[in-house]
Design a protein around this motif. Structure first.
Motif, PDB file in Angstrom:
ATOM      1  N   GLN A   9       0.835  -1.188   0.000  1.00  0.00           N
ATOM      2  CA  GLN A   9       0.000   0.000   0.000  1.00  0.00           C
ATOM      3  C   GLN A   9       0.875   1.244   0.000  1.00  0.00           C
ATOM      4  O   GLN A   9       2.064   1.178   0.248  1.00  0.00           O
ATOM      5  N   ILE A  10       0.252   2.402  -0.271  1.00  0.00           N
ATOM      6  CA  ILE A  10       1.027   3.631  -0.267  1.00  0.00           C
ATOM      7  C   ILE A  10       0.306   4.750   0.459  1.00  0.00           C
ATOM      8  O   ILE A  10      -0.905   4.738   0.613  1.00  0.00           O
ATOM      9  N   ALA A  11       1.074   5.708   0.901  1.00  0.00           N
ATOM     10  CA  ALA A  11       0.673   7.069   1.241  1.00  0.00           C
ATOM     11  C   ALA A  11      -0.280   7.210   2.421  1.00  0.00           C
ATOM     12  O   ALA A  11       0.055   7.855   3.404  1.00  0.00           O
ATOM     13  N   ILE A  12      -1.472   6.638   2.367  1.00  0.00           N
ATOM     14  CA  ILE A  12      -2.438   6.937   3.414  1.00  0.00           C
ATOM     15  C   ILE A  12      -3.467   5.818   3.512  1.00  0.00           C
ATOM     16  O   ILE A  12      -3.850   5.218   2.504  1.00  0.00           O
ATOM     17  N   SER A  13      -3.885   5.528   4.726  1.00  0.00           N
ATOM     18  CA  SER A  13      -4.960   4.573   4.947  1.00  0.00           C
ATOM     19  C   SER A  13      -6.268   5.334   5.085  1.00  0.00           C
ATOM     20  O   SER A  13      -6.300   6.527   5.417  1.00  0.00           O
ATOM     21  N   ASN A  14      -7.369   4.635   4.849  1.00  0.00           N
ATOM     22  CA  ASN A  14      -8.675   5.278   4.990  1.00  0.00           C
ATOM     23  C   ASN A  14      -8.909   5.786   6.407  1.00  0.00           C
ATOM     24  O   ASN A  14      -9.578   6.797   6.607  1.00  0.00           O
ATOM     25  N   ALA A  15      -8.336   5.093   7.402  1.00  0.00           N
ATOM     26  CA  ALA A  15      -8.573   5.474   8.792  1.00  0.00           C
ATOM     27  C   ALA A  15      -7.980   6.846   9.118  1.00  0.00           C
ATOM     28  O   ALA A  15      -8.422   7.508  10.067  1.00  0.00           O
ATOM     29  N   ARG A  16      -6.980   7.274   8.352  1.00  0.00           N
ATOM     30  CA  ARG A  16      -6.352   8.570   8.622  1.00  0.00           C
ATOM     31  C   ARG A  16      -7.098   9.727   7.983  1.00  0.00           C
ATOM     32  O   ARG A  16      -6.815  10.886   8.272  1.00  0.00           O
ATOM     33  N   ILE A  17      -8.038   9.448   7.096  1.00  0.00           N
ATOM     34  CA  ILE A  17      -8.842  10.507   6.478  1.00  0.00           C
ATOM     35  C   ILE A  17     -10.059  10.744   7.374  1.00  0.00           C
ATOM     36  O   ILE A  17     -10.962   9.921   7.451  1.00  0.00           O
ATOM     37  N   LEU A  18     -10.074  11.879   8.048  1.00  0.00           N
ATOM     38  CA  LEU A  18     -11.110  12.144   9.048  1.00  0.00           C
ATOM     39  C   LEU A  18     -12.378  12.718   8.440  1.00  0.00           C
ATOM     40  O   LEU A  18     -13.475  12.451   8.925  1.00  0.00           O
ATOM     41  N   ALA A  19     -12.238  13.539   7.385  1.00  0.00           N
ATOM     42  CA  ALA A  19     -13.423  14.175   6.802  1.00  0.00           C
ATOM     43  C   ALA A  19     -13.129  14.610   5.382  1.00  0.00           C
ATOM     44  O   ALA A  19     -11.995  14.969   5.049  1.00  0.00           O
ATOM     45  N   VAL A  20     -14.161  14.569   4.561  1.00  0.00           N
ATOM     46  CA  VAL A  20     -14.095  15.061   3.182  1.00  0.00           C
ATOM     47  C   VAL A  20     -15.345  15.896   2.944  1.00  0.00           C
ATOM     48  O   VAL A  20     -16.463  15.429   3.156  1.00  0.00           O
ATOM     49  N   ASP A  21     -15.161  17.162   2.525  1.00  0.00           N
ATOM     50  CA  ASP A  21     -16.313  17.977   2.154  1.00  0.00           C
ATOM     51  C   ASP A  21     -16.116  18.493   0.736  1.00  0.00           C
ATOM     52  O   ASP A  21     -15.267  18.001  -0.004  1.00  0.00           O
ATOM     53  N   ASP A  22     -16.874  19.513   0.365  1.00  0.00           N
ATOM     54  CA  ASP A  22     -16.849  19.977  -1.017  1.00  0.00           C
ATOM     55  C   ASP A  22     -15.567  20.704  -1.392  1.00  0.00           C
ATOM     56  O   ASP A  22     -15.317  20.935  -2.582  1.00  0.00           O
ATOM     57  N   HIS A  23     -14.758  21.074  -0.393  1.00  0.00           N
ATOM     58  CA  HIS A  23     -13.587  21.893  -0.702  1.00  0.00           C
ATOM     59  C   HIS A  23     -12.277  21.342  -0.157  1.00  0.00           C
ATOM     60  O   HIS A  23     -11.216  21.687  -0.655  1.00  0.00           O
ATOM     61  N   GLN A  24     -12.311  20.495   0.864  1.00  0.00           N
ATOM     62  CA  GLN A  24     -11.074  20.112   1.521  1.00  0.00           C
ATOM     63  C   GLN A  24     -11.157  18.717   2.121  1.00  0.00           C
ATOM     64  O   GLN A  24     -12.231  18.127   2.223  1.00  0.00           O
ATOM     65  N   VAL A  25      -9.978  18.238   2.509  1.00  0.00           N
ATOM     66  CA  VAL A  25      -9.850  16.925   3.135  1.00  0.00           C
ATOM     67  C   VAL A  25      -9.083  17.112   4.440  1.00  0.00           C
ATOM     68  O   VAL A  25      -8.056  17.799   4.474  1.00  0.00           O
ATOM     69  N   THR A  26      -9.582  16.507   5.501  1.00  0.00           N
ATOM     70  CA  THR A  26      -8.934  16.597   6.808  1.00  0.00           C
ATOM     71  C   THR A  26      -8.272  15.262   7.135  1.00  0.00           C
ATOM     72  O   THR A  26      -8.919  14.217   7.096  1.00  0.00           O
ATOM     73  N   LEU A  27      -6.974  15.322   7.458  1.00  0.00           N
ATOM     74  CA  LEU A  27      -6.190  14.129   7.742  1.00  0.00           C
ATOM     75  C   LEU A  27      -5.714  14.132   9.179  1.00  0.00           C
ATOM     76  O   LEU A  27      -5.561  15.176   9.815  1.00  0.00           O
ATOM     77  N   ARG A  28      -5.429  12.940   9.680  1.00  0.00           N
ATOM     78  CA  ARG A  28      -4.712  12.789  10.945  1.00  0.00           C
ATOM     79  C   ARG A  28      -3.281  12.372  10.624  1.00  0.00           C
ATOM     80  O   ARG A  28      -3.053  11.500   9.775  1.00  0.00           O
ATOM     81  N   TYR A  29      -2.308  12.987  11.282  1.00  0.00           N
ATOM     82  CA  TYR A  29      -0.913  12.629  11.048  1.00  0.00           C
ATOM     83  C   TYR A  29      -0.125  12.726  12.339  1.00  0.00           C
ATOM     84  O   TYR A  29      -0.554  13.375  13.305  1.00  0.00           O
ATOM     85  N   LYS A  30       1.019  12.079  12.347  1.00  0.00           N
ATOM     86  CA  LYS A  30       1.902  12.103  13.503  1.00  0.00           C
ATOM     87  C   LYS A  30       3.054  13.059  13.210  1.00  0.00           C
ATOM     88  O   LYS A  30       3.749  12.905  12.206  1.00  0.00           O
ATOM     89  N   ASP A  31       3.254  14.027  14.078  1.00  0.00           N
ATOM     90  CA  ASP A  31       4.317  15.014  13.914  1.00  0.00           C
ATOM     91  C   ASP A  31       5.558  14.520  14.655  1.00  0.00           C
ATOM     92  O   ASP A  31       5.661  14.646  15.872  1.00  0.00           O
ATOM     93  N   TYR A  32       6.505  13.947  13.908  1.00  0.00           N
ATOM     94  CA  TYR A  32       7.701  13.381  14.527  1.00  0.00           C
ATOM     95  C   TYR A  32       8.596  14.458  15.131  1.00  0.00           C
ATOM     96  O   TYR A  32       9.398  14.172  16.019  1.00  0.00           O
ATOM     97  N   ARG A  33       8.486  15.682  14.641  1.00  0.00           N
ATOM     98  CA  ARG A  33       9.313  16.767  15.163  1.00  0.00           C
ATOM     99  C   ARG A  33       8.755  17.366  16.439  1.00  0.00           C
ATOM    100  O   ARG A  33       9.403  18.198  17.076  1.00  0.00           O
TER     101      ARG A  33
END
Length: 383
Positions: free
Chosen positions: A250-274
């Motif tokens: 698999q690549i890039a992103i799992s469905n579980a990390r996509i929190l919301a999709v609307d008409d203009h944007q996509v909200t993701l969950r990510y881990k900030d290693y820094r």
């Protein structure tokens, strides 16, 4: 909207196929069709409560977050069966971000040279008479993205801590970093830059067209410190294998990390290693999300997982027997794969919660795809 449909909804809303190459068009077609009427499927009926429901086939594209779960588990099981009773090391070779443009122009060349340079570096250190003086083994998995979907090309390597000498003896490594990382980094940089220069001279980088760009880029790369990470995973070898397995199909992103999709944007969950590995949310415009996702579509036929040294496919079985004999470890019989026993598969009924759903018919695909996935007849039983 279910988690399984989030990526499909984002692609449906924001994907503009204009200007996409054929490979990206094919991947997007597969992902949009995955587990829908377009793929066809089978009709299942519960033998207890008579509940009937369709089950659509997956696309089995290696870029799809819904597919290949079983293949990843089987890959991990095979690697676990080959684990030696020695210290293991997790080594990561990272390409500078200044090469990202070239990677998009010539992905086959850059990825091939990344694998070759990483293995040449480790093999050279392993063959050094002052170090291990023998043949190393390596499993390498290509990883092209960061948590925010940015392009971050690096190679995860799982390396048994030792080398098989020409005399058949095992020479174990005892440090907590295998080899000095600064020395690894500089050797890796030198070999990669030299390989890029040779590729440019041979015309393999013909899409880099600006005058003087090749020399300027390579000179800058030689003046930059490259990043190589190395750490032993004595207590977590099996966890590292499972970690690598997630990126083999698999690549890039799992469905579980996509929190919301609307008409203009996509909200993701990510881990900030820094920021101490804190989980955060990232909001991307729809077109930007699709652009970042498509950065990580690999060319058709490019192998993301490769084995080297005594773990290479052509000699792995023989070499592992030699090493276990040198370590005085009794060879264990391989586990029998009961999944290939030929028994009819069953599925859990969502109505009565019993494993009593059985196939009673098939569903014809509703529209043609660019190409059909391999082993389509067998696929219906993989889920």
């Amino acid at each position: 909207m279910t988690k399984a449909a989030t990526l499909q909804q984002a692609l449906t809303r924001f994907l503009d196929p204009t200007g996409l190459d054929r490979q990206r068009q094919r991947v997007c077609t597969h992902l949009l069709a995955c587990r829908t009427e377009a793929m066809g499927g089978m009709v299942l009926q519960c033998s207890d409560c008579a509940h009937v429901q369709p089950r659509y086939f997956g696309c089995r594209d290696r870029h799809c977050p819904q597919c290949q779960g079983r293949a990843m588990e089987q890959w991990a099981e095979r690697q676990q069966a080959n684990i030696l009773p020695v210290r293991y090391y997790h080594v990561v070779f990272t390409l500078p971000h200044s090469l990202n443009g070239w990677i998009q122009l010539h992905p086959e060349v850059l990825h091939r040279l990344l694998f070759q340079s990483a293995w040449h570096t480790l093999r050279t250190f392993g063959r050094d008479p002052k170090r291990l003086d023998g043949e190393l083994g390596m499993i390498a998995v290509l990883h092209t993205w960061g948590q925010n979907l940015s392009q971050h090309v690096h190679l995860h390597c799982l390396v048994p801590g030792g080398a098989l000498g020409d005399d058949g003896r095992w020479r174990g490594a005892h440090s907590n970093y295998l080899f000095p990382v600064r020395a690894l980094s500089r050797h890796f940089r030198g070999h990669m830059v030299s390989a890029l220069r040779q590729a440019a001279s041979a015309g393999d980088l013909h899409r880099v067209t600006r005058p003087g760009d090749v020399d300027a880029q390579l000179n800058t790369l030689m003046a930059t410190e490259w990043v190589v990470y190395s750490k032993d995973c004595l207590e977590h070898t099996h966890a590292v294998v499972r970690y690598l397995a997630r990126y083999t199909r698999q690549i890039a992103i799992s469905n579980a990390r996509i929190l919301a999709v609307d008409d203009h944007q996509v909200t993701l969950r990510y881990k900030d290693y820094r920021d101490h590995d804190r989980h955060k949310q990232l909001i991307l415009g729809g077109e930007e999300f699709v652009r970042r996702f498509l950065l990580h579509v690999l060319p058709k036929g490019l192998m993301r997982v490769r084995h080297y040294g005594f773990l290479a496919n052509r000699c792995r079985r023989q070499r592992l027997v030699q090493i276990r004999q040198a370590l005085a470890v009794v060879e264990q019989a391989p586990n029998v794969d009961t999944a290939a026993s030929g028994t009819e598969p069953t599925y859990t009924c969502p109505h009565c919660k019993q494993p009593t759903l059985r196939m009673i018919g098939t569903l014809t695909p509703q529209r043609p795809l660019y190409d059909q996935p391999p082993n389509h007849k067998e696929q219906r039983y993989r889920g």
